[in-house]
Design a protein around this motif. Sequence first.
Motif, PDB file in Angstrom:
ATOM      1  N   ARG A 164       0.839  -1.185   0.000  1.00 33.76           N
ATOM      2  CA  ARG A 164       0.000   0.000   0.000  1.00 33.76           C
ATOM      3  C   ARG A 164       0.883   1.248   0.000  1.00 33.76           C
ATOM      4  N   ALA A 165       0.451   2.254  -0.769  1.00 35.53           N
ATOM      5  CA  ALA A 165       1.142   3.547  -0.775  1.00 35.53           C
ATOM      6  C   ALA A 165       0.226   4.658  -0.283  1.00 35.53           C
ATOM      7  N   ASP A 166      -0.936   4.301   0.253  1.00 31.44           N
ATOM      8  CA  ASP A 166      -1.921   5.299   0.663  1.00 31.44           C
ATOM      9  C   ASP A 166      -2.093   5.361   2.177  1.00 31.44           C
ATOM     10  N   LEU A 167      -1.113   4.840   2.920  1.00 33.19           N
ATOM     11  CA  LEU A 167      -1.184   4.851   4.372  1.00 33.19           C
ATOM     12  C   LEU A 167      -0.041   5.674   4.951  1.00 33.19           C
ATOM     13  N   ILE A 168      -0.297   6.335   6.058  1.00 29.83           N
ATOM     14  CA  ILE A 168       0.751   7.074   6.746  1.00 29.83           C
ATOM     15  C   ILE A 168       0.853   6.591   8.187  1.00 29.83           C
ATOM     16  N   ASP A 169       2.032   6.764   8.736  1.00 30.11           N
ATOM     17  CA  ASP A 169       2.312   6.392  10.114  1.00 30.11           C
ATOM     18  C   ASP A 169       1.782   7.502  11.026  1.00 30.11           C
ATOM     19  N   ALA A 170       0.872   7.131  11.936  1.00 26.58           N
ATOM     20  CA  ALA A 170       0.269   8.133  12.818  1.00 26.58           C
ATOM     21  C   ALA A 170       1.135   8.443  14.045  1.00 26.58           C
ATOM     22  N   HIS A 171       2.286   7.800  14.165  1.00 20.98           N
ATOM     23  CA  HIS A 171       3.206   8.049  15.272  1.00 20.98           C
ATOM     24  C   HIS A 171       2.583   7.684  16.620  1.00 20.98           C
ATOM     25  N   LEU A 172       1.853   6.590  16.620  1.00 18.23           N
ATOM     26  CA  LEU A 172       1.341   6.009  17.856  1.00 18.23           C
ATOM     27  C   LEU A 172       1.717   4.529  17.839  1.00 18.23           C
ATOM     28  N   TYR A 173       2.557   4.120  18.790  1.00 18.84           N
ATOM     29  CA  TYR A 173       3.099   2.760  18.798  1.00 18.84           C
ATOM     30  C   TYR A 173       2.920   2.136  20.181  1.00 18.84           C
ATOM     31  N   ALA A 174       2.732   0.828  20.191  1.00 18.09           N
ATOM     32  CA  ALA A 174       2.832   0.037  21.415  1.00 18.09           C
ATOM     33  C   ALA A 174       4.010  -0.915  21.255  1.00 18.09           C
ATOM     34  N   PHE A 175       4.876  -0.965  22.252  1.00 15.01           N
ATOM     35  CA  PHE A 175       6.076  -1.805  22.206  1.00 15.01           C
ATOM     36  C   PHE A 175       6.088  -2.765  23.389  1.00 15.01           C
ATOM     37  N   LYS A 176       6.632  -3.962  23.154  1.00 17.32           N
ATOM     38  CA  LYS A 176       7.000  -4.824  24.279  1.00 17.32           C
ATOM     39  C   LYS A 176       8.264  -4.227  24.896  1.00 17.32           C
ATOM     40  N   ARG A 177       8.202  -3.910  26.177  1.00 15.62           N
ATOM     41  CA  ARG A 177       9.283  -3.129  26.797  1.00 15.62           C
ATOM     42  C   ARG A 177      10.650  -3.801  26.674  1.00 15.62           C
ATOM     43  N   THR A 178      10.736  -5.103  26.945  1.00 14.88           N
ATOM     44  CA  THR A 178      12.044  -5.752  26.954  1.00 14.88           C
ATOM     45  C   THR A 178      12.721  -5.663  25.593  1.00 14.88           C
ATOM     46  N   VAL A 179      11.953  -5.827  24.514  1.00 14.07           N
ATOM     47  CA  VAL A 179      12.524  -5.741  23.171  1.00 14.07           C
ATOM     48  C   VAL A 179      12.915  -4.297  22.854  1.00 14.07           C
ATOM     49  N   LEU A 180      12.058  -3.339  23.212  1.00 18.05           N
ATOM     50  CA  LEU A 180      12.358  -1.927  22.967  1.00 18.05           C
ATOM     51  C   LEU A 180      13.656  -1.524  23.650  1.00 18.05           C
ATOM     52  N   GLN A 181      13.809  -1.874  24.913  1.00 16.39           N
ATOM     53  CA  GLN A 181      15.017  -1.487  25.641  1.00 16.39           C
ATOM     54  C   GLN A 181      16.258  -2.172  25.076  1.00 16.39           C
ATOM     55  N   GLU A 182      16.116  -3.428  24.674  1.00 14.12           N
ATOM     56  CA  GLU A 182      17.260  -4.150  24.119  1.00 14.12           C
ATOM     57  C   GLU A 182      17.746  -3.499  22.832  1.00 14.12           C
ATOM     58  N   ILE A 183      16.826  -3.123  21.950  1.00 13.47           N
ATOM     59  CA  ILE A 183      17.229  -2.524  20.672  1.00 13.47           C
ATOM     60  C   ILE A 183      17.798  -1.136  20.886  1.00 13.47           C
ATOM     61  N   LEU A 184      17.191  -0.333  21.755  1.00 11.84           N
ATOM     62  CA  LEU A 184      17.728   1.001  22.025  1.00 11.84           C
ATOM     63  C   LEU A 184      19.146   0.919  22.576  1.00 11.84           C
ATOM     64  N   HIS A 185      19.400  -0.126  23.364  1.00 10.65           N
ATOM     65  CA  HIS A 185      20.743  -0.304  23.931  1.00 10.65           C
ATOM     66  C   HIS A 185      21.738  -0.777  22.867  1.00 10.65           C
ATOM     67  N   GLN A 186      21.326  -1.750  22.058  1.00  9.88           N
ATOM     68  CA  GLN A 186      22.239  -2.329  21.069  1.00  9.88           C
ATOM     69  C   GLN A 186      22.477  -1.386  19.893  1.00  9.88           C
ATOM     70  N   LYS A 187      21.437  -0.711  19.442  1.00 10.38           N
ATOM     71  CA  LYS A 187      21.519   0.143  18.260  1.00 10.38           C
ATOM     72  C   LYS A 187      21.600   1.602  18.703  1.00 10.38           C
ATOM     73  N   ASP A 188      22.764   1.981  19.235  1.00  9.28           N
ATOM     74  CA  ASP A 188      22.878   3.321  19.811  1.00  9.28           C
ATOM     75  C   ASP A 188      22.938   4.419  18.755  1.00  9.28           C
ATOM     76  N   THR A 189      22.998   4.047  17.469  1.00 11.86           N
ATOM     77  CA  THR A 189      22.972   5.058  16.412  1.00 11.86           C
ATOM     78  C   THR A 189      21.550   5.357  15.937  1.00 11.86           C
ATOM     79  N   PHE A 190      20.570   4.560  16.363  1.00  9.02           N
ATOM     80  CA  PHE A 190      19.193   4.806  15.950  1.00  9.02           C
ATOM     81  C   PHE A 190      18.704   6.118  16.577  1.00  9.02           C
ATOM     82  N   GLN A 191      18.160   7.016  15.733  1.00 13.80           N
ATOM     83  CA  GLN A 191      17.641   8.282  16.222  1.00 13.80           C
ATOM     84  C   GLN A 191      16.124   8.391  16.080  1.00 13.80           C
TER      85      GLN A 191
END
Length: 374
Positions: free
Chosen positions: A204-231
């Motif tokens: 689909r090319a007719d959808l936009i990201d509304a900037h509302l997300y739900a994350f599993k905390r353990t995975v979110l924290q792990e990726i933020l820690h490992q991928k320190d270049t992600f902005q």
Amino acid sequence: MDFQVVVLAGGFSKKLVPLVSKEVPKALLPVANRPVLSYVLELLEQSNLKDLIVVVEGEHAALLVGGWISGAYVDRLHVEVAAVPEDIGTAGALRAIAHHLTAKDILVVSGDLVSDVPPGAVAAAHRRHNAVVTAMLCSAPVSGPAESGSSGGKDKTKKAGRYNLIGLDRSKQFLLYIATGAELENDLRIQKSILRAVGEMEIRADLIDAHLYAFKRTVLQEILHQKDTFQSLKEDLLPYLVRSQLVIGEVNHLSGYSFSAHNNIIHPSAELGSKTTVGPHCMLGEGSQMGDKCSVKRSVIGRHCRIGSNVKIVNSIIMNHVTIGDGCSIQGSVVCSNVQLQERVVLKDCQVGAGFVVIAGGEYKGESLAKKEK
């Protein structure tokens, strides 16, 4: 529902000067004579999500936003205002407050979201599917002709970089591919493993990201820690999760397997040697055998592989019928079917084509190894 809510409210955005000033940060800009942040806060209140962390870039902006919230929402919401450095991006802002996150799931919402979709509905869908990430997508607005000036008959919203390509499964419930306009090229590359798992994918090319997300905390924290270049959540973290979901994600709805107590998938017919460990977010396929003192981390191993002793496999994909000799080390690599790695081979960031034989003791970094075409 044991959710923590994080509202990313921005700061003194340079892109919005002169609308934004030292007296009026982005979150307090008026929309229909109300601070834009009020729309999100009242939407959360209506969903009974009242325990919030509002993240503001810059100490001065945080004081202004905190002062307004204290006056407008006293006795209605429990709000902690957290100041973070300026210009660190949405992922950087979450990384800065990661130590405050303790709930099982985290709801992250942009402070300038104006919507009639209850955030509680997104949270409930996230829990229902036991998802790693749930994103709210909505139809892209259709812009009409400009009332003044001339754009040469071209709609600016159609320029490159202004849209997304979204891949959904047949049920339109699972996000399989996402690319922002800035990433798009002439060729669209989709992981074969995802296509094999779901059978069909709708682009689909007719959808936009509304900037509302739900994350599993353990995975979110792990990726933020490992991928320190992600902005950016939208441009860095979300595409990474989608690309790697068959390794990192909760994929029992795709694979037909269930995660073990160790948060991995090991086929009942697979055999593990003494002191061999298969870490979280790994898959070990049917009929595969591993020797003693092996270590597998964040990797997928296919069916009927024969793996010797003292082998280390990290961040890699090993396809079917692969033979790996004693003492091999494989990191960040893809090894195709029917490959033979003899003893003490070292691979880092490599790709090995089907049926290739890597001679004992070989060390390779960043190379593609394949049979020569006849």
